[in-house]
Design a protein around this motif. Structure first.
Motif, PDB file in Angstrom:
ATOM      1  N   LEU A 123      74.811 -28.990  70.849  1.00 13.13           N
ATOM      2  CA  LEU A 123      75.806 -28.535  71.823  1.00 13.13           C
ATOM      3  C   LEU A 123      76.114 -27.051  71.671  1.00 13.13           C
ATOM      4  CD1 LEU A 123      77.795 -29.215  74.087  1.00 13.13           C
ATOM      5  CD2 LEU A 123      79.493 -29.733  72.311  1.00 13.13           C
ATOM      6  N   GLU A 124      76.287 -26.575  70.441  1.00 14.29           N
ATOM      7  CA  GLU A 124      76.621 -25.168  70.256  1.00 14.29           C
ATOM      8  C   GLU A 124      75.515 -24.264  70.777  1.00 14.29           C
ATOM      9  OE1 GLU A 124      77.709 -21.849  66.802  1.00 14.29           O
ATOM     10  OE2 GLU A 124      77.743 -23.991  66.305  1.00 14.29           O
TER      11      GLU A 124
ATOM     12  N   ILE B 215      75.501 -24.220  74.603  1.00 14.74           N
ATOM     13  CA  ILE B 215      76.555 -23.375  75.172  1.00 14.74           C
ATOM     14  C   ILE B 215      76.230 -21.903  74.996  1.00 14.74           C
ATOM     15  CG2 ILE B 215      78.986 -22.712  74.960  1.00 14.74           C
ATOM     16  CD1 ILE B 215      79.596 -25.618  74.196  1.00 14.74           C
ATOM     17  N   ARG B 216      75.764 -21.529  73.814  1.00 20.06           N
ATOM     18  CA  ARG B 216      75.460 -20.105  73.563  1.00 20.06           C
ATOM     19  C   ARG B 216      74.287 -19.640  74.433  1.00 20.06           C
ATOM     20  NH1 ARG B 216      78.173 -17.742  69.496  1.00 20.06           N
ATOM     21  NH2 ARG B 216      79.293 -19.081  68.008  1.00 20.06           N
TER      22      ARG B 216
ATOM     23  N   PHE C 237      81.665 -27.705  79.294  1.00 14.08           N
ATOM     24  CA  PHE C 237      81.512 -27.031  78.008  1.00 14.08           C
ATOM     25  C   PHE C 237      82.878 -26.730  77.388  1.00 14.08           C
ATOM     26  CE2 PHE C 237      77.087 -25.052  79.043  1.00 14.08           C
ATOM     27  CZ  PHE C 237      76.483 -26.238  78.689  1.00 14.08           C
TER      28      PHE C 237
ATOM     29  N   HIS D 260      85.636 -28.325  77.913  1.00 13.76           N
ATOM     30  CA  HIS D 260      86.215 -29.604  77.480  1.00 13.76           C
ATOM     31  C   HIS D 260      85.707 -29.981  76.086  1.00 13.76           C
ATOM     32  CE1 HIS D 260      87.521 -33.809  77.662  1.00 13.76           C
ATOM     33  NE2 HIS D 260      86.309 -34.148  77.282  1.00 13.76           N
ATOM     34  N   LEU D 261      84.446 -29.692  75.826  1.00 17.49           N
ATOM     35  CA  LEU D 261      83.837 -30.098  74.559  1.00 17.49           C
ATOM     36  C   LEU D 261      84.099 -29.102  73.434  1.00 17.49           C
ATOM     37  CD1 LEU D 261      80.451 -31.387  75.998  1.00 17.49           C
ATOM     38  CD2 LEU D 261      82.246 -32.777  74.958  1.00 17.49           C
ATOM     39  N   ASP D 262      84.183 -27.804  73.779  1.00 16.15           N
ATOM     40  CA  ASP D 262      84.401 -26.783  72.735  1.00 16.15           C
ATOM     41  C   ASP D 262      85.104 -25.593  73.382  1.00 16.15           C
ATOM     42  OD1 ASP D 262      84.330 -24.980  70.629  1.00 16.15           O
ATOM     43  OD2 ASP D 262      82.336 -25.601  69.968  1.00 16.15           O
ATOM     44  N   LYS D 263      86.389 -25.753  73.620  1.00 12.46           N
ATOM     45  CA  LYS D 263      87.157 -24.726  74.328  1.00 12.46           C
ATOM     46  C   LYS D 263      87.167 -23.412  73.558  1.00 12.46           C
ATOM     47  CE  LYS D 263      91.633 -23.920  76.523  1.00 12.46           C
ATOM     48  NZ  LYS D 263      92.970 -24.507  76.820  1.00 12.46           N
ATOM     49  N   GLU D 264      87.310 -23.487  72.237  1.00 12.61           N
ATOM     50  CA  GLU D 264      87.387 -22.270  71.425  1.00 12.61           C
ATOM     51  C   GLU D 264      86.112 -21.445  71.552  1.00 12.61           C
ATOM     52  OE1 GLU D 264      87.996 -20.953  66.734  1.00 12.61           O
ATOM     53  OE2 GLU D 264      88.631 -22.945  67.403  1.00 12.61           O
ATOM     54  N   LEU D 265      84.959 -22.092  71.486  1.00 12.86           N
ATOM     55  CA  LEU D 265      83.695 -21.369  71.606  1.00 12.86           C
ATOM     56  C   LEU D 265      83.541 -20.770  72.994  1.00 12.86           C
ATOM     57  CD1 LEU D 265      80.902 -20.496  70.647  1.00 12.86           C
ATOM     58  CD2 LEU D 265      80.053 -22.796  71.229  1.00 12.86           C
TER      59      LEU D 265
ATOM     60  N   SER E 182      85.763 -17.772  73.403  1.00 16.28           N
ATOM     61  CA  SER E 182      85.297 -16.629  72.614  1.00 16.28           C
ATOM     62  C   SER E 182      84.143 -15.919  73.303  1.00 16.28           C
ATOM     63  CB  SER E 182      84.880 -17.094  71.216  1.00 16.28           C
ATOM     64  OG  SER E 182      83.651 -17.831  71.249  1.00 16.28           O
TER      65      SER E 182
END
Length: 358
Positions: free
Chosen positions: A233-234, A237-238, A257, A259-264, A267
């Motif tokens: 997933l990371e 997204i990247r 995205f 929803h799954l990793d708001k912080e990433l 950023s």
């Protein structure tokens, strides 16, 4: 990646296609629609919503209304322009601070009201009204046709009413699975089908030249359609951010995205980017054709079903990806020429749903 089990009966029809009624977690799947239009004031549109679905109409400002506690949830109605909404809301706050009976203050209040009216009128010309429907179970999409039909009879204006009306309908279906492999499969299916979908939706020229519904780039298509591309997933997204630094994509993945990793996601895209985190896809390709009596939200949903059907069929998706890799520079010609059997089948499916192929 999940595949569809037709033997369970856990599917919903979409013009000879079937999509899952439930997510892999067993929750009922819903879909939200965002309808951009002109010509019917927000207050009147809110009354139409209430007449069909119940609830309570609330005015938050001249640019923002809602119909709350309907049988589906809250409908939001607004001018789709953040600066207009902010100006009107700020003026409303100032007006509350003004004392009654003071002639100067009364004059100031009237000035603020006039400014609201002018800005709202300008907003109507340069930005669409928007009805944001709450998520509706996919078996009940037909219920929204009452709203669509009423807007037609009230002479709502759609995409083709003016050269500057680059209006669209956004479809936000719940993701069947939030696994990276399933999210990737949907992006792969969209990339492969984009030429067909653009033709089937008959995407208006005003929307093609606008920056809001760009396809994925050739470089990103090459990355995600590569045989050995299997990101977690990371990485997914990247890589998406590297090739899609804006949310203005016809198939926008940022809500799911976030929803799954708001912080990433924040950023990478910053705090100012308008991203509403939710476990849904954000499909922005369809026109809004409210001024046509034969146009429906259901047919746009069924075109989405073609994409989802491909994304959930591992064998078919693998075959089409292989065909793309063998002739990537000639893919658009293949899709336009109809020389491949699978392409003709997909075109027939889209054609049976009306629109450009009807």
């Amino acid at each position: 990646m999940p595949t569809r089990d037709h033997s369970t009966g856990n599917t919903a029809s979409g013009a000879n296609l079937e999509v899952a009624r439930e997510t892999v977690e067993g929750t009922t799947r819903s879909v939200g629609f965002e309808i951009e239009y002109a010509g019917v004031p927000l207050k009147k549109a809110a009354g139409i919503v209430q007449s069909f679905y119940g609830g309570e109409v609330k005015q938050h400002s001249k640019a923002e209304w809602s119909v709350e506690d309907t049988r589906f949830g809250t409908f939001r109605l607004e001018i789709d322009a953040a600066p207009v909404k902010k100006f009107v809301a700020d003026n409303a706050e100032r007006a509350l601070e003004i004392k009654d009976g003071d002639q100067i203050d009364d004059l100031y209040r009237k000035t603020l009201d006039a400014a609201d009216d002018i800005v709202t009128a300008i907003g109507e010309k340069v930005a669409p009204f928007e009805i944001i429907a709450p998520p509706v179970p996919i078996d009940e999409i037909d219920a929204l046709e009452e709203l669509r039909s009423a807007l037609f009879y009230e002479n709502a204006k759609g995409t083709r009413s003016s050269l500057h009306h680059a209006f669209g309908v956004h479809i936000n279906p719940d993701a069947v699975s939030l696994e990276a492999s399933s999210l990737l499969a949907h992006m792969q299916a969209f990339t492969l089908l984009f030429p067909l979908l653009k033709e089937a939706h008959d995407v208006d020229f005003s929307r093609r030249i606008a920056p809001f519904i760009e396809p994925y780039s050739d470089a990103y298509a090459e990355l995600i359609l590569a045989k050995d591309y299997a990101p977690d997933l990371e990485m997914l997204i990247r890589d998406y951010h590297t090739h899609n630094p804006s949310r203005n994509r016809a198939f926008d993945m940022l809500p799911v995205f976030a929803h799954l990793d708001k912080e990433l996601v924040r950023s990478l895209y910053g705090e100012e980017e308008k991203i509403n985190a939710r476990p849904t896809y954000h499909y922005r390709l369809p026109n809004c054709e409210l001024s046509r009596s034969d146009w429906t939200l259901t047919q746009e949903w069924r075109r989405w079903c073609v994409l989802e059907d491909l994304a959930c069929d591992e064998d078919k998706l693998a075959r089409l990806m292989k065909a793309w890799r063998e002739r990537p520079t000639d893919w658009l010609t293949q899709m336009a020429g109809g020389g491949l059997a699978w392409r003709r089948v997909l075109r027939d499916r889209l054609g049976n749903m009306g629109g450009a192929y009807g």
